[in-house]
Design a protein around this motif. Structure first.
Motif, PDB file in Angstrom:
ATOM      1  N   GLU A   1      -1.119  -4.690  -7.435  1.00  0.00           N
ATOM      2  CA  GLU A   1      -1.708  -5.884  -8.056  1.00  0.00           C
ATOM      3  C   GLU A   1      -1.749  -7.051  -7.072  1.00  0.00           C
ATOM      4  N   ASP A   2      -0.694  -7.216  -6.283  1.00  0.00           N
ATOM      5  CA  ASP A   2      -0.670  -8.307  -5.300  1.00  0.00           C
ATOM      6  C   ASP A   2      -1.735  -8.110  -4.235  1.00  0.00           C
ATOM      7  N   LEU A   3      -1.938  -6.874  -3.799  1.00  0.00           N
ATOM      8  CA  LEU A   3      -2.990  -6.604  -2.812  1.00  0.00           C
ATOM      9  C   LEU A   3      -4.357  -6.980  -3.360  1.00  0.00           C
ATOM     10  N   GLU A   4      -4.647  -6.543  -4.579  1.00  0.00           N
ATOM     11  CA  GLU A   4      -5.952  -6.835  -5.176  1.00  0.00           C
ATOM     12  C   GLU A   4      -6.115  -8.328  -5.448  1.00  0.00           C
ATOM     13  N   LYS A   5      -5.026  -8.999  -5.829  1.00  0.00           N
ATOM     14  CA  LYS A   5      -5.101 -10.431  -6.117  1.00  0.00           C
ATOM     15  C   LYS A   5      -5.446 -11.228  -4.863  1.00  0.00           C
ATOM     16  N   ILE A   6      -4.835 -10.859  -3.727  1.00  0.00           N
ATOM     17  CA  ILE A   6      -5.126 -11.566  -2.466  1.00  0.00           C
ATOM     18  C   ILE A   6      -6.587 -11.388  -2.075  1.00  0.00           C
TER      19      ILE A   6
ATOM     20  N   LEU B   1     -15.179 -11.061   9.712  1.00  0.00           N
ATOM     21  CA  LEU B   1     -14.215 -12.154   9.607  1.00  0.00           C
ATOM     22  C   LEU B   1     -13.424 -12.073   8.306  1.00  0.00           C
ATOM     23  N   LEU B   2     -14.077 -11.670   7.210  1.00  0.00           N
ATOM     24  CA  LEU B   2     -13.401 -11.569   5.915  1.00  0.00           C
ATOM     25  C   LEU B   2     -12.286 -10.519   5.959  1.00  0.00           C
ATOM     26  N   SER B   3     -12.546  -9.380   6.594  1.00  0.00           N
ATOM     27  CA  SER B   3     -11.521  -8.334   6.673  1.00  0.00           C
ATOM     28  C   SER B   3     -10.302  -8.820   7.456  1.00  0.00           C
ATOM     29  N   ARG B   4     -10.549  -9.582   8.524  1.00  0.00           N
ATOM     30  CA  ARG B   4      -9.445 -10.110   9.318  1.00  0.00           C
ATOM     31  C   ARG B   4      -8.643 -11.135   8.516  1.00  0.00           C
ATOM     32  N   GLU B   5      -9.336 -12.011   7.749  1.00  0.00           N
ATOM     33  CA  GLU B   5      -8.629 -13.025   6.971  1.00  0.00           C
ATOM     34  C   GLU B   5      -7.813 -12.405   5.846  1.00  0.00           C
ATOM     35  N   ILE B   6      -8.361 -11.374   5.188  1.00  0.00           N
ATOM     36  CA  ILE B   6      -7.614 -10.692   4.125  1.00  0.00           C
ATOM     37  C   ILE B   6      -6.376 -10.025   4.702  1.00  0.00           C
ATOM     38  N   ALA B   7      -6.539  -9.361   5.834  1.00  0.00           N
ATOM     39  CA  ALA B   7      -5.395  -8.694   6.471  1.00  0.00           C
ATOM     40  C   ALA B   7      -4.321  -9.710   6.851  1.00  0.00           C
ATOM     41  N   ARG B   8      -4.738 -10.872   7.340  1.00  0.00           N
ATOM     42  CA  ARG B   8      -3.770 -11.900   7.729  1.00  0.00           C
ATOM     43  C   ARG B   8      -3.027 -12.435   6.506  1.00  0.00           C
ATOM     44  N   GLN B   9      -3.736 -12.618   5.400  1.00  0.00           N
ATOM     45  CA  GLN B   9      -3.091 -13.082   4.175  1.00  0.00           C
ATOM     46  C   GLN B   9      -2.073 -12.063   3.654  1.00  0.00           C
ATOM     47  N   ILE B  10      -2.422 -10.781   3.740  1.00  0.00           N
ATOM     48  CA  ILE B  10      -1.488  -9.729   3.303  1.00  0.00           C
ATOM     49  C   ILE B  10      -0.244  -9.737   4.172  1.00  0.00           C
ATOM     50  N   GLU B  11      -0.415  -9.891   5.490  1.00  0.00           N
ATOM     51  CA  GLU B  11       0.735  -9.928   6.401  1.00  0.00           C
ATOM     52  C   GLU B  11       1.662 -11.097   6.079  1.00  0.00           C
ATOM     53  N   GLU B  12       1.080 -12.244   5.728  1.00  0.00           N
ATOM     54  CA  GLU B  12       1.882 -13.440   5.507  1.00  0.00           C
ATOM     55  C   GLU B  12       2.590 -13.441   4.159  1.00  0.00           C
TER      56      GLU B  12
ATOM     57  N   PHE C   1       5.687  -4.757   3.228  1.00  0.00           N
ATOM     58  CA  PHE C   1       5.240  -3.392   2.982  1.00  0.00           C
ATOM     59  C   PHE C   1       5.599  -2.538   4.191  1.00  0.00           C
ATOM     60  N   PRO C   2       5.864  -1.256   3.973  1.00  0.00           N
ATOM     61  CA  PRO C   2       6.118  -0.351   5.107  1.00  0.00           C
ATOM     62  C   PRO C   2       4.808   0.101   5.738  1.00  0.00           C
ATOM     63  N   GLY C   3       4.784   0.280   7.020  1.00  0.00           N
ATOM     64  CA  GLY C   3       3.589   0.784   7.690  1.00  0.00           C
ATOM     65  C   GLY C   3       2.483  -0.253   7.765  1.00  0.00           C
ATOM     66  N   GLN C   4       1.245   0.204   7.594  1.00  0.00           N
ATOM     67  CA  GLN C   4       0.074  -0.655   7.695  1.00  0.00           C
ATOM     68  C   GLN C   4      -0.763  -0.564   6.435  1.00  0.00           C
ATOM     69  N   VAL C   5      -1.541  -1.616   6.191  1.00  0.00           N
ATOM     70  CA  VAL C   5      -2.503  -1.629   5.094  1.00  0.00           C
ATOM     71  C   VAL C   5      -3.895  -1.753   5.708  1.00  0.00           C
ATOM     72  N   LYS C   6      -4.746  -0.802   5.402  1.00  0.00           N
ATOM     73  CA  LYS C   6      -6.107  -0.790   5.941  1.00  0.00           C
ATOM     74  C   LYS C   6      -7.020  -1.583   5.008  1.00  0.00           C
ATOM     75  N   VAL C   7      -7.715  -2.589   5.544  1.00  0.00           N
ATOM     76  CA  VAL C   7      -8.622  -3.434   4.756  1.00  0.00           C
ATOM     77  C   VAL C   7     -10.059  -3.048   5.100  1.00  0.00           C
ATOM     78  N   VAL C   8     -10.805  -2.575   4.092  1.00  0.00           N
ATOM     79  CA  VAL C   8     -12.192  -2.152   4.280  1.00  0.00           C
ATOM     80  C   VAL C   8     -13.084  -3.062   3.451  1.00  0.00           C
ATOM     81  N   VAL C   9     -13.951  -3.828   4.109  1.00  0.00           N
ATOM     82  CA  VAL C   9     -14.900  -4.704   3.419  1.00  0.00           C
ATOM     83  C   VAL C   9     -16.250  -3.993   3.365  1.00  0.00           C
TER      84      VAL C   9
END
Length: 519
Positions: free
Chosen positions: A444-449, A484-495, A499-507
């Motif tokens: 839910e937090d991933l989708e909310k961001i 740019l949107l994929s990079r900004e979403i990934a940065r928001q998730i990191e901040e 989470f363990p490992g990585q989260v792949k953001v696909v726009v």
């Protein structure tokens, strides 16, 4: 008879007088001889003294002549050197005079050029004033023709340039990111696959045992004892609560400290097997079980360090490391996890041509703070870093421990290697378990961001939250904006998320054309 005696006495007296004079004469002759010998010795000594004085005078004259010759030679050399120095100084003085003349000439030339430059500056200032007036007149004319003020025209130009720069920048970022990601993914997959393939450890993690099985339910009464004295003694000695309920043939051990719980488990098993259960016996068994657990802790730490080839760790730090054997994180044994991280970090460092032993040391000690984090406030990474520094570990090892969850900023490539190895060990299938509530909350937090960004229609978290797909409006988001949107979403998730490992953001941006047929 008396006459004969008188004659004898007289004769003896005469003989005595004669002998006395003879002895006196002999002494006189010897005295004369001694005086003559003394005189000869004195004369010989005087002659020898005169000879020695003459020899000394000759020696002194000879030494004086030698010293004079040496002095004359040194004086001659000094004179020659002084003459050479005088000639050198004379030549240097001549060169200085020539240089001074040259400087005077150059100074005169510079004064002439300075005058020329001043004249040119005056001409430039005059031209600048003329062109400034011309520019002002041109600006007024342009404002009159275009109907825009200077500030409005500047804002319009800056906005146009900003849009063009953003567009070009997005394209450049997309190109660079694609190339870098392709190369990085290829190299990273190679290194990670090599590391995983080379690690052949057991993936079945040991769990903490909190239940002791009994040979029969009648043993529960013996454990409780008369008026509960046995169970009270056992709880007081171990610091662990014993729960004896309706569970058949089992006693539950409840306590926060896993080491104490292990001591309680061993003690209870020994008491059950021995059969003698009373307060005095309980104290003795608990003390011996505590020593056994301490020895097992030390051996576990030493064995882990030995298996990895990590040497020179402080013995006290080895004991703390061994305590991780009785700790779990998301049902993963922390000592086994630290061993895996050390091995994977060593393999990655070897692939990158770095210090393998140093990387293994960092990986083995990265979670050392989890052994004492219930006793000290703060994040386990910071606690572990302070502990490692206390026991003399290198600053780079201390920083790697503190930075493996980014509680402190990474400063070297080893910090990132430990982070990657930690993620590999924790994120592999079956390594950890988490509750359903935490899993759903993370999705839910991933989708909310992702939904918080403008132009996003819908968001789907897939692959257990390791990938998030973002559907965007094609009219609002261009291809470059999608990058740019994929990079900004990934940065928001990191901040905002852990989470363990990585989260792949696909726009995803698509344009759909719809047309209906006519009859």
């Amino acid at each position: 008879m008396e006459i004969v005696l008188s004659l004898i006495i007289v004769l003896l007296l005469v003989l005595g007088v004669v002998g006395f004079f003879r002895i006196k004469k002999k002494f006189s002759l010897e005295k004369l001889n001694i005086e003559e010998e003394q005189r000869r010795i004195i004369e010989a000594a005087e002659i020898k003294a005169e000879t020695l004085i003459k020899e000394a005078q000759l020696e002194a004259k000879s030494r004086l002549l030698e010293m004079k010759g040496s002095f004359d030679a040194e004086t001659q050399e000094t004179r020659e050197e002084l003459k050479k120095e005088a000639r050198r100084l004379s030549k240097k003085s001549e060169k200085l005079d020539q240089t001074e003349d040259l400087f005077i000439q150059k100074e005169a030339e510079l004064h002439g050029k300075e005058a020329e430059i001043n004249e040119k500056l005056e001409a430039v200032a005059s031209d600048e004033a003329y062109y400034a007036n011309l520019v002002e007149e041109t600006r007024k004319e342009l404002e009159k023709v275009s109907g825009l003020t200077l500030e409005e025209a500047r804002e319009l130009l800056l906005k146009t340039l900003e849009e063009e720069a953003r567009h070009e920048g997005a394209k450049l970022v997309k190109k660079i990111t694609s190339e870098a990601r392709e190369q990085a993914d290829k190299e990273a997959k190679k290194i990670i696959s090599t590391a995983i393939q080379r690690y052949a450890g057991d993936f079945v993690a040991e769990r903490t045992v909190s239940v002791v099985h009994l040979p029969g339910d009648e043993m529960k009464g013996r454990i409780i004892g008369r008026e509960g004295r046995n169970i009270r003694a056992l709880e007081a000695a171990t610091g662990i609560d014993l729960i004896i309920d309706d569970t058949p043939e089992a006693v539950i051990l409840s306590g926060f400290n896993p080491v104490r719980r292990e001591v309680a488990r061993l003690s209870l098993e020994k008491l059950i097997s021995d059969g003698r259960i009373h307060p005095a016996r309980i104290e003795d068994v608990v003390e011996r079980a505590g020593k056994e657990v301490d020895l097992a802790i030390k051996e576990a730490g030493e064995q882990a360090a030995f298996d990895l080839g990590v040497h020179g760790i402080n013995p006290e730090l080895i004991k703390v490391l061994g305590k991780l054997k009785f700790r779990t994180s998301y049902a993963q044994n922390v000592l086994q996890h630290s061993f895996e991280v050390a091995f994977l970090a060593g393999v990655i460092a070897a692939e990158l041509k770095l210090d393998v032993k140093l990387a293994k040391r960092m990986g083995l000690l990265h979670d050392i703070g989890k052994a004492i984090d219930h006793e000290v406030d703060g994040a386990h990474a910071i606690i572990g870093a302070k502990l490692a520094k206390k026991y003399g570990e290198l600053d780079c090892v201390v920083n790697a421990i503190a930075a493996h969850h980014e509680d402190q900023m990474p400063t070297s490539v080893y910090d990132y290697i430990v982070q990657a190895a930690d993620a590999l060990s924790g994120a592999r299938p079956g390594a950890r378990k988490e509750s359903l509530e935490n899993y759903i909350k993370r999705l839910e937090d991933l989708e909310k961001i992702a939904n918080s960004f403008d132009g996003v229609i819908n968001t789907y978290a897939i692959q257990a939250g390791r990938e998030i797909r973002v559907i965007t409006e094609s009219g609002k988001i261009s291809d470059e904006d999608a990058v740019l949107l994929s990079r900004e979403i990934a940065r928001q998730i990191e901040e905002n998320l852990t989470f363990p490992g990585q989260v792949k953001v696909v726009v995803i941006r698509e344009t759909r054309a719809v047309e209906y047929t006519k009859k």
